[in-house]
Design a protein around this motif. Structure first.
Motif, PDB file in Angstrom:
ATOM      1  N   GLY A 279      58.798  19.778  47.552  1.00 19.75           N
ATOM      2  CA  GLY A 279      58.695  18.414  48.071  1.00 19.75           C
ATOM      3  C   GLY A 279      59.379  18.273  49.410  1.00 19.75           C
ATOM      4  N   ASP A 280      60.220  17.247  49.555  1.00 18.58           N
ATOM      5  CA  ASP A 280      60.908  17.017  50.821  1.00 18.58           C
ATOM      6  C   ASP A 280      62.338  17.543  50.796  1.00 18.58           C
ATOM      7  N   ALA A 281      62.628  18.452  49.869  1.00 18.87           N
ATOM      8  CA  ALA A 281      63.964  19.043  49.813  1.00 18.87           C
ATOM      9  C   ALA A 281      64.247  19.826  51.093  1.00 18.87           C
ATOM     10  N   THR A 282      65.487  19.787  51.533  1.00 22.52           N
ATOM     11  CA  THR A 282      65.871  20.485  52.762  1.00 22.52           C
ATOM     12  C   THR A 282      66.678  21.754  52.481  1.00 22.52           C
ATOM     13  N   ALA A 283      66.978  22.012  51.232  1.00 22.47           N
ATOM     14  CA  ALA A 283      67.731  23.214  50.873  1.00 22.47           C
ATOM     15  C   ALA A 283      67.358  23.644  49.462  1.00 22.47           C
ATOM     16  N   VAL A 284      67.447  24.954  49.205  1.00 25.49           N
ATOM     17  CA  VAL A 284      67.087  25.515  47.904  1.00 25.49           C
ATOM     18  C   VAL A 284      68.202  26.440  47.415  1.00 25.49           C
ATOM     19  N   ILE A 285      68.611  26.240  46.173  1.00 28.98           N
ATOM     20  CA  ILE A 285      69.550  27.159  45.526  1.00 28.98           C
ATOM     21  C   ILE A 285      68.735  28.198  44.765  1.00 28.98           C
ATOM     22  N   CYS A 286      68.951  29.483  45.062  1.00 28.03           N
ATOM     23  CA  CYS A 286      68.217  30.550  44.390  1.00 28.03           C
ATOM     24  C   CYS A 286      69.121  31.310  43.435  1.00 28.03           C
ATOM     25  N   TYR A 287      68.558  31.746  42.331  1.00 26.86           N
ATOM     26  CA  TYR A 287      69.304  32.449  41.292  1.00 26.86           C
ATOM     27  C   TYR A 287      69.958  33.711  41.828  1.00 26.86           C
ATOM     28  N   ASN A 288      69.243  34.457  42.668  1.00 23.53           N
ATOM     29  CA  ASN A 288      69.829  35.669  43.240  1.00 23.53           C
ATOM     30  C   ASN A 288      69.205  35.978  44.598  1.00 23.53           C
ATOM     31  N   ASP A 289      69.716  37.023  45.226  1.00 23.50           N
ATOM     32  CA  ASP A 289      69.267  37.380  46.576  1.00 23.50           C
ATOM     33  C   ASP A 289      67.807  37.805  46.603  1.00 23.50           C
ATOM     34  N   GLU A 290      67.357  38.501  45.543  1.00 19.34           N
ATOM     35  CA  GLU A 290      65.963  38.959  45.519  1.00 19.34           C
ATOM     36  C   GLU A 290      65.003  37.783  45.600  1.00 19.34           C
ATOM     37  N   ILE A 291      65.267  36.753  44.795  1.00 23.80           N
ATOM     38  CA  ILE A 291      64.384  35.587  44.802  1.00 23.80           C
ATOM     39  C   ILE A 291      64.504  34.846  46.135  1.00 23.80           C
ATOM     40  N   ALA A 292      65.714  34.753  46.667  1.00 27.17           N
ATOM     41  CA  ALA A 292      65.907  34.086  47.956  1.00 27.17           C
ATOM     42  C   ALA A 292      65.111  34.792  49.048  1.00 27.17           C
ATOM     43  N   TYR A 293      65.138  36.100  49.054  1.00 28.06           N
ATOM     44  CA  TYR A 293      64.418  36.884  50.075  1.00 28.06           C
ATOM     45  C   TYR A 293      62.919  36.639  49.980  1.00 28.06           C
ATOM     46  N   ARG A 294      62.390  36.682  48.755  1.00 34.32           N
ATOM     47  CA  ARG A 294      60.941  36.454  48.594  1.00 34.32           C
ATOM     48  C   ARG A 294      60.571  35.017  48.977  1.00 34.32           C
ATOM     49  N   LEU A 295      61.416  34.069  48.614  1.00 36.98           N
ATOM     50  CA  LEU A 295      61.121  32.674  48.939  1.00 36.98           C
ATOM     51  C   LEU A 295      61.114  32.455  50.451  1.00 36.98           C
ATOM     52  N   ILE A 296      62.044  33.082  51.148  1.00 40.63           N
ATOM     53  CA  ILE A 296      62.065  32.962  52.610  1.00 40.63           C
ATOM     54  C   ILE A 296      60.750  33.464  53.194  1.00 40.63           C
ATOM     55  N   GLN A 297      60.240  34.590  52.677  1.00 44.58           N
ATOM     56  CA  GLN A 297      58.965  35.116  53.161  1.00 44.58           C
ATOM     57  C   GLN A 297      57.836  34.105  52.953  1.00 44.58           C
ATOM     58  N   VAL A 298      57.802  33.517  51.750  1.00 40.29           N
ATOM     59  CA  VAL A 298      56.749  32.545  51.443  1.00 40.29           C
ATOM     60  C   VAL A 298      56.877  31.308  52.324  1.00 40.29           C
ATOM     61  N   LEU A 299      58.085  30.852  52.541  1.00 39.68           N
ATOM     62  CA  LEU A 299      58.305  29.678  53.397  1.00 39.68           C
ATOM     63  C   LEU A 299      57.859  29.948  54.828  1.00 39.68           C
ATOM     64  N   LEU A 300      58.212  31.099  55.358  1.00 37.27           N
ATOM     65  CA  LEU A 300      57.820  31.436  56.725  1.00 37.27           C
ATOM     66  C   LEU A 300      56.304  31.530  56.858  1.00 37.27           C
ATOM     67  N   GLU A 301      55.663  32.122  55.860  1.00 33.49           N
ATOM     68  CA  GLU A 301      54.207  32.237  55.888  1.00 33.49           C
ATOM     69  C   GLU A 301      53.540  30.876  55.806  1.00 33.49           C
ATOM     70  N   ALA A 302      54.228  29.921  55.168  1.00 40.45           N
ATOM     71  CA  ALA A 302      53.675  28.567  55.041  1.00 40.45           C
ATOM     72  C   ALA A 302      54.030  27.688  56.251  1.00 40.45           C
ATOM     73  N   GLY A 303      54.687  28.272  57.240  1.00 39.06           N
ATOM     74  CA  GLY A 303      55.003  27.511  58.451  1.00 39.06           C
ATOM     75  C   GLY A 303      56.304  26.742  58.391  1.00 39.06           C
ATOM     76  N   ARG A 304      57.090  26.947  57.330  1.00 35.27           N
ATOM     77  CA  ARG A 304      58.400  26.282  57.246  1.00 35.27           C
ATOM     78  C   ARG A 304      59.443  27.127  57.977  1.00 35.27           C
ATOM     79  N   ARG A 305      60.391  26.456  58.624  1.00 35.49           N
ATOM     80  CA  ARG A 305      61.413  27.159  59.379  1.00 35.49           C
ATOM     81  C   ARG A 305      62.656  27.362  58.523  1.00 35.49           C
ATOM     82  N   VAL A 306      63.152  28.600  58.513  1.00 35.95           N
ATOM     83  CA  VAL A 306      64.349  28.938  57.743  1.00 35.95           C
ATOM     84  C   VAL A 306      65.387  29.534  58.717  1.00 35.95           C
ATOM     85  N   PRO A 307      66.610  28.995  58.787  1.00 40.58           N
ATOM     86  CA  PRO A 307      67.204  28.009  57.890  1.00 40.58           C
ATOM     87  C   PRO A 307      67.025  26.546  58.291  1.00 40.58           C
ATOM     88  N   GLU A 308      66.338  26.267  59.375  1.00 39.94           N
ATOM     89  CA  GLU A 308      66.224  24.873  59.810  1.00 39.94           C
ATOM     90  C   GLU A 308      65.551  23.985  58.763  1.00 39.94           C
TER      91      GLU A 308
END
Length: 270
Positions: free
Chosen positions: A241-270
């Motif tokens: 949704g309109d969340a501006t930050a995400v807490i991830c269970y571990n680094d592996e999930i955080a890394y994959r989520l960053i990839q998905v966010l970047l591919e979707a045009g979202r800026r990380v960490p902005e």
């Protein structure tokens, strides 16, 4: 010293049957298997599958029993334990159970012939932990769940406190709309989730359950082994949704989520 012959005699079976039960091979009936395991436990018989190796090394072998060895976490963990074993004069044997049952893991541990066991496997039930304990095999568990369930020595994570600190950090950085992804099929995920929720409440923020997603071991396998990003894409579309930050269970999930966010045009960490 109790031998396999003693176990066979007490259980009223052949030595080969005892061997099959210990190694979880062959076609042994459930009743016979249970009778043999009961005798193994009563006599405190610890099979030595590595007798020659153990004798040559004065028995100084530690067994590390893991559910998986995939990912940077397990690589760093095994490397650190290996280095410490080397420094203190122990050999390290690594055993991976993957999808084995509690009974199979139990058999693997007591038949390993190691002088001590380090265990990190959430599939091992408390009943089997107690049975291993009764054999007299020194053991220590990794992660706090085991200590809480069995009283066996363990190296514990402060999962609740970790989740609390993560959420408090984000709220302190000005984030008011925070989402999260947590693992569902172990004790650590819920603890981290509850810690995070407590921190958000303490910060006066509303808790929207719709923003929190859960994944299990099978989802993790798909994400890491098959590079299937559908679970995270679903999270992005339906939960973030309109969340501006995400807490991830571990680094592996955080890394994959960053990839998905970047591919979707979202800026990380902005």
């Amino acid at each position: 010293m109790v031998t396999i012959k003693d176990v066979a005699r007490e259980a009223g079976v052949a030595i080969s049957t005892v061997s099959n039960v210990i190694n979880n091979v062959g076609n042994v009936s459930r009743d016979t298997k249970q009778r043999v395991l009961d005798v193994v436990e009563r006599l405190k018989y610890v099979p030595n599958m590595n007798a020659r190796s153990l004798k040559a090394n004065k028995g100084n072998t530690v067994g590390l029993f893991l559910a998986s060895i995939q990912g940077d976490y397990y690589r760093m963990l095994t490397q650190a334990i290996h280095i410490q074993c080397k420094v203190t004069g122990f050999m390290l044997n690594i055993y991976v159970s993957n999808k084995n049952t509690s009974e199979e893991i139990y058999g693997m541990i007591i038949s390993s012939g190691v002088e001590g066991a380090i265990i990190m496997n959430e599939s091992l039930g408390s009943e089997y932990i107690a049975r291993i304990e009764r054999t007299g095999l020194p053991m220590v568990f990794l992660h706090g769940a085991y200590g809480e369930l069995s009283g066996v020595p363990c190296v514990a994570d402060d999962n609740y406190g970790g989740g609390y600190q993560l959420a408090r950090y984000l709220s302190g950085r000005g984030h008011r709309e925070i989402a999260g992804i947590f693992k569902s099929d172990d004790i650590q995920g819920p603890l981290r989730y509850h810690g995070a929720v407590s921190a958000l409440r303490d910060a006066g923020l509303s808790i929207q359950d719709s923003r929190f997603a859960w994944y299990d071991t099978e989802d993790r396998r798909r994400l890491l082994e098959e590079r299937d990003r559908r679970p995270l894409t679903d999270f992005l579309q339906k939960r973030l949704g309109d969340a501006t930050a995400v807490i991830c269970y571990n680094d592996e999930i955080a890394y994959r989520l960053i990839q998905v966010l970047l591919e979707a045009g979202r800026r990380v960490p902005e």
